[in-house]
Design a protein around this motif. Structure first.
Motif, PDB file in Angstrom:
ATOM      1  N   ARG A 182       0.839  -1.200   0.000  1.00 21.63           N
ATOM      2  CA  ARG A 182       0.000   0.000   0.000  1.00 21.63           C
ATOM      3  C   ARG A 182       0.871   1.246   0.000  1.00 21.63           C
ATOM      4  N   ASP A 183       0.322   2.327  -0.554  1.00 21.62           N
ATOM      5  CA  ASP A 183       1.039   3.599  -0.469  1.00 21.62           C
ATOM      6  C   ASP A 183       0.668   4.289   0.839  1.00 21.62           C
ATOM      7  N   ALA A 184       1.170   5.499   1.017  1.00 16.37           N
ATOM      8  CA  ALA A 184       0.934   6.221   2.269  1.00 16.37           C
ATOM      9  C   ALA A 184      -0.523   6.609   2.460  1.00 16.37           C
ATOM     10  N   TRP A 185      -1.351   6.471   1.409  1.00 12.73           N
ATOM     11  CA  TRP A 185      -2.759   6.866   1.470  1.00 12.73           C
ATOM     12  C   TRP A 185      -3.685   5.653   1.497  1.00 12.73           C
ATOM     13  N   GLU A 186      -3.106   4.481   1.777  1.00 18.71           N
ATOM     14  CA  GLU A 186      -3.803   3.196   1.957  1.00 18.71           C
ATOM     15  C   GLU A 186      -4.295   2.568   0.664  1.00 18.71           C
ATOM     16  N   TYR A 187      -4.008   3.160  -0.476  1.00 17.85           N
ATOM     17  CA  TYR A 187      -4.375   2.539  -1.743  1.00 17.85           C
ATOM     18  C   TYR A 187      -3.432   1.371  -2.027  1.00 17.85           C
ATOM     19  N   VAL A 188      -3.983   0.279  -2.505  1.00 18.57           N
ATOM     20  CA  VAL A 188      -3.175  -0.894  -2.832  1.00 18.57           C
ATOM     21  C   VAL A 188      -2.408  -0.628  -4.127  1.00 18.57           C
ATOM     22  N   THR A 189      -1.084  -0.800  -4.083  1.00 18.34           N
ATOM     23  CA  THR A 189      -0.253  -0.587  -5.266  1.00 18.34           C
ATOM     24  C   THR A 189       0.148  -1.901  -5.930  1.00 18.34           C
ATOM     25  N   ARG A 190       0.183  -2.986  -5.127  1.00 18.73           N
ATOM     26  CA  ARG A 190       0.581  -4.282  -5.689  1.00 18.73           C
ATOM     27  C   ARG A 190      -0.035  -5.405  -4.866  1.00 18.73           C
ATOM     28  N   VAL A 191      -0.488  -6.441  -5.564  1.00 22.42           N
ATOM     29  CA  VAL A 191      -1.015  -7.645  -4.915  1.00 22.42           C
ATOM     30  C   VAL A 191      -0.182  -8.822  -5.409  1.00 22.42           C
ATOM     31  N   GLU A 192       0.336  -9.593  -4.473  1.00 28.22           N
ATOM     32  CA  GLU A 192       1.187 -10.728  -4.838  1.00 28.22           C
ATOM     33  C   GLU A 192       0.651 -12.014  -4.242  1.00 28.22           C
ATOM     34  N   GLY A 193       0.608 -13.047  -5.060  1.00 29.22           N
ATOM     35  CA  GLY A 193       0.200 -14.376  -4.619  1.00 29.22           C
ATOM     36  C   GLY A 193       1.212 -15.399  -5.093  1.00 29.22           C
ATOM     37  N   PRO A 194       1.022 -16.671  -4.770  1.00 27.27           N
ATOM     38  CA  PRO A 194       1.947 -17.719  -5.207  1.00 27.27           C
ATOM     39  C   PRO A 194       2.074 -17.753  -6.737  1.00 27.27           C
ATOM     40  N   GLY A 195       3.220 -17.325  -7.237  1.00 28.49           N
ATOM     41  CA  GLY A 195       3.478 -17.393  -8.669  1.00 28.49           C
ATOM     42  C   GLY A 195       2.775 -16.356  -9.515  1.00 28.49           C
ATOM     43  N   THR A 196       2.164 -15.341  -8.925  1.00 30.36           N
ATOM     44  CA  THR A 196       1.462 -14.324  -9.710  1.00 30.36           C
ATOM     45  C   THR A 196       1.408 -13.008  -8.959  1.00 30.36           C
ATOM     46  N   ALA A 202      -5.007  -3.058 -11.515  1.00 24.80           N
ATOM     47  CA  ALA A 202      -5.411  -4.247 -12.283  1.00 24.80           C
ATOM     48  C   ALA A 202      -6.256  -5.176 -11.419  1.00 24.80           C
ATOM     49  N   PHE A 203      -5.859  -5.347 -10.175  1.00 19.51           N
ATOM     50  CA  PHE A 203      -6.608  -6.209  -9.253  1.00 19.51           C
ATOM     51  C   PHE A 203      -7.997  -5.616  -9.002  1.00 19.51           C
ATOM     52  N   ARG A 204      -8.034  -4.317  -8.784  1.00 20.22           N
ATOM     53  CA  ARG A 204      -9.310  -3.628  -8.590  1.00 20.22           C
ATOM     54  C   ARG A 204     -10.221  -3.841  -9.794  1.00 20.22           C
ATOM     55  N   SER A 205      -9.660  -3.740 -10.999  1.00 15.35           N
ATOM     56  CA  SER A 205     -10.443  -3.888 -12.225  1.00 15.35           C
ATOM     57  C   SER A 205     -11.030  -5.295 -12.342  1.00 15.35           C
ATOM     58  N   LEU A 206     -10.245  -6.298 -11.990  1.00 16.30           N
ATOM     59  CA  LEU A 206     -10.728  -7.679 -12.084  1.00 16.30           C
ATOM     60  C   LEU A 206     -11.919  -7.921 -11.162  1.00 16.30           C
ATOM     61  N   LEU A 207     -11.901  -7.297  -9.989  1.00 12.32           N
ATOM     62  CA  LEU A 207     -12.987  -7.476  -9.020  1.00 12.32           C
ATOM     63  C   LEU A 207     -14.074  -6.408  -9.161  1.00 12.32           C
ATOM     64  N   LEU A 209     -14.030  -3.184  -8.437  1.00 14.69           N
ATOM     65  CA  LEU A 209     -14.124  -2.398  -7.209  1.00 14.69           C
ATOM     66  C   LEU A 209     -14.111  -0.902  -7.538  1.00 14.69           C
ATOM     67  N   PRO A 210     -14.796  -0.079  -6.745  1.00  7.12           N
ATOM     68  CA  PRO A 210     -14.834   1.364  -7.025  1.00  7.12           C
ATOM     69  C   PRO A 210     -13.468   2.047  -6.968  1.00  7.12           C
ATOM     70  N   SER A 211     -12.561   1.560  -6.111  1.00  7.05           N
ATOM     71  CA  SER A 211     -11.219   2.130  -6.043  1.00  7.05           C
ATOM     72  C   SER A 211     -10.248   1.054  -5.566  1.00  7.05           C
ATOM     73  N   SER A 212      -8.953   1.377  -5.630  1.00  9.00           N
ATOM     74  CA  SER A 212      -7.942   0.417  -5.171  1.00  9.00           C
ATOM     75  C   SER A 212      -7.612   0.616  -3.694  1.00  9.00           C
ATOM     76  N   CYS A 213      -8.366   1.447  -2.995  1.00  8.06           N
ATOM     77  CA  CYS A 213      -8.232   1.552  -1.542  1.00  8.06           C
ATOM     78  C   CYS A 213      -9.209   0.550  -0.927  1.00  8.06           C
ATOM     79  N   PHE A 214      -8.814  -0.717  -0.945  1.00  6.94           N
ATOM     80  CA  PHE A 214      -9.719  -1.783  -0.495  1.00  6.94           C
ATOM     81  C   PHE A 214      -9.056  -2.639   0.575  1.00  6.94           C
ATOM     82  N   PHE A 215      -9.914  -3.330   1.334  1.00  9.12           N
ATOM     83  CA  PHE A 215      -9.466  -4.195   2.426  1.00  9.12           C
ATOM     84  C   PHE A 215     -10.297  -5.469   2.366  1.00  9.12           C
ATOM     85  N   MET A 216      -9.654  -6.608   2.640  1.00 13.56           N
ATOM     86  CA  MET A 216     -10.337  -7.900   2.567  1.00 13.56           C
ATOM     87  C   MET A 216     -10.161  -8.669   3.867  1.00 13.56           C
ATOM     88  N   GLU A 217     -11.218  -9.356   4.239  1.00  9.01           N
ATOM     89  CA  GLU A 217     -11.135 -10.238   5.407  1.00  9.01           C
ATOM     90  C   GLU A 217     -12.082 -11.416   5.213  1.00  9.01           C
TER      91      GLU A 217
END
Length: 268
Positions: A182-196, A202-207, A209-217
């Protein structure tokens, strides 16, 4: 019987001339059959305005949007020499049209140049530093927009099943194995998983989502997604700009808050 006929005639007369009466009240005598000619550039600006839903904005914010669109237009290919007659059809058209006329020929310059001027609908409470986009966006300021939290569209939540989550990403992916930068403003800049990995946008677009400032639980019902703001978070927050207009600010104050060195100019 005569009274009945008179009443029917009166109602028919009112219905027949109601559009004329409304137009007269709104625009005055000169508003009937009103026709203006806009230059090719101004017509392009009007078309950009009509393509969006700005109905919630104050008139001053519409002026700002006209200037933003005009700046974007002059940065592109030069318009041809034609001019286009336009007519006032409804309230939306009238407001967009008048904003274009009020700001005719006005654009926004950064240090004397027409630059890309990013904007978005609602920030996550503060806008992002343009350096994240590259040094060419150094003029895009991080600005406090705490009033954005008052927007009824500031917070968005949904719950996805693991099947929906995997389908959206196009692969079988365990959300618990994902790591987020995340950057200093809590927006997600990169998502990393096993081998990808994905960029935050891009992650926001796939789901979707209204913005890339997202949280998952993970919850009992699935994967809960909470999102702050609408848009990429860079440049002007339109909700904040509209609030500033309502509080008495002018366009110059708004653009200088979000773009360093910005000024309103008249296109030569």
């Amino acid at each position: 019987m005569r009274r009945f006929v008179k009443n029917v005639t009166a109602v028919g007369f009112l219905l027949l001339f109601l559009p004329y009466t409304i137009t007269l009240l709104l625009n005055g005598k000169q508003g009937i059959h009103r026709e203006e000619t806009l230059s090719d550039l101004e017509y392009e600006v009007l078309a950009c305005m009509m393509a969006e839903d700005y109905s919630w904005m104050e008139d001053g914010t519409l002026d700002l949007m006209a200037m933003l669109h005009r700046t974007a237009c002059v940065r592109g290919e030069p318009a041809g020499g034609e001019s286009h007659p336009v007519r006032i059809y409804d309230e939306k058209y009238r407001r967009m049209y008048e904003a274009v006329l009020r700001t005719q020929g006005q654009a926004i310059a950064i240090a004397g140049e027409y630059r890309d001027l990013p904007y978005h609908e609602v920030s996550a409470g503060v806008t992002r530093d343009g350096r994240l986009l590259g040094e060419e966006y150094v003029y895009v300021r991080a600005a406090d927009c705490s009033h954005d939290r008052e927007s009824d569209r500031y917070l968005w939540c949904c719950t996805l099943t693991e099947e929906e989550f995997a389908e959206a990403l196009g692969e079988n992916c365990d959300p618990d194995e994902l790591e987020y930068d995340r950057d200093a403003w809590e927006y997600v800049t990169r998502v990393e998983g096993p081998g990808t990995e994905w960029t935050g946008e891009a992650f926001r677009s796939l789901l979707h989502l209204p913005s890339s400032c997202f949280f998952m639980e993970r919850t009992e019902d699935g994967i809960k997604v909470t999102v702050k703001g609408i848009g990429h978070g860079f440049g002007i927050s339109l909700y904040a700009a509209d609030r500033m207009i309502r509080d008495g600010a002018d366009v110059s104050e708004i653009i200088q808050k979000f773009y360093e060195g910005a000024e309103c100019i008249t296109i030569p």
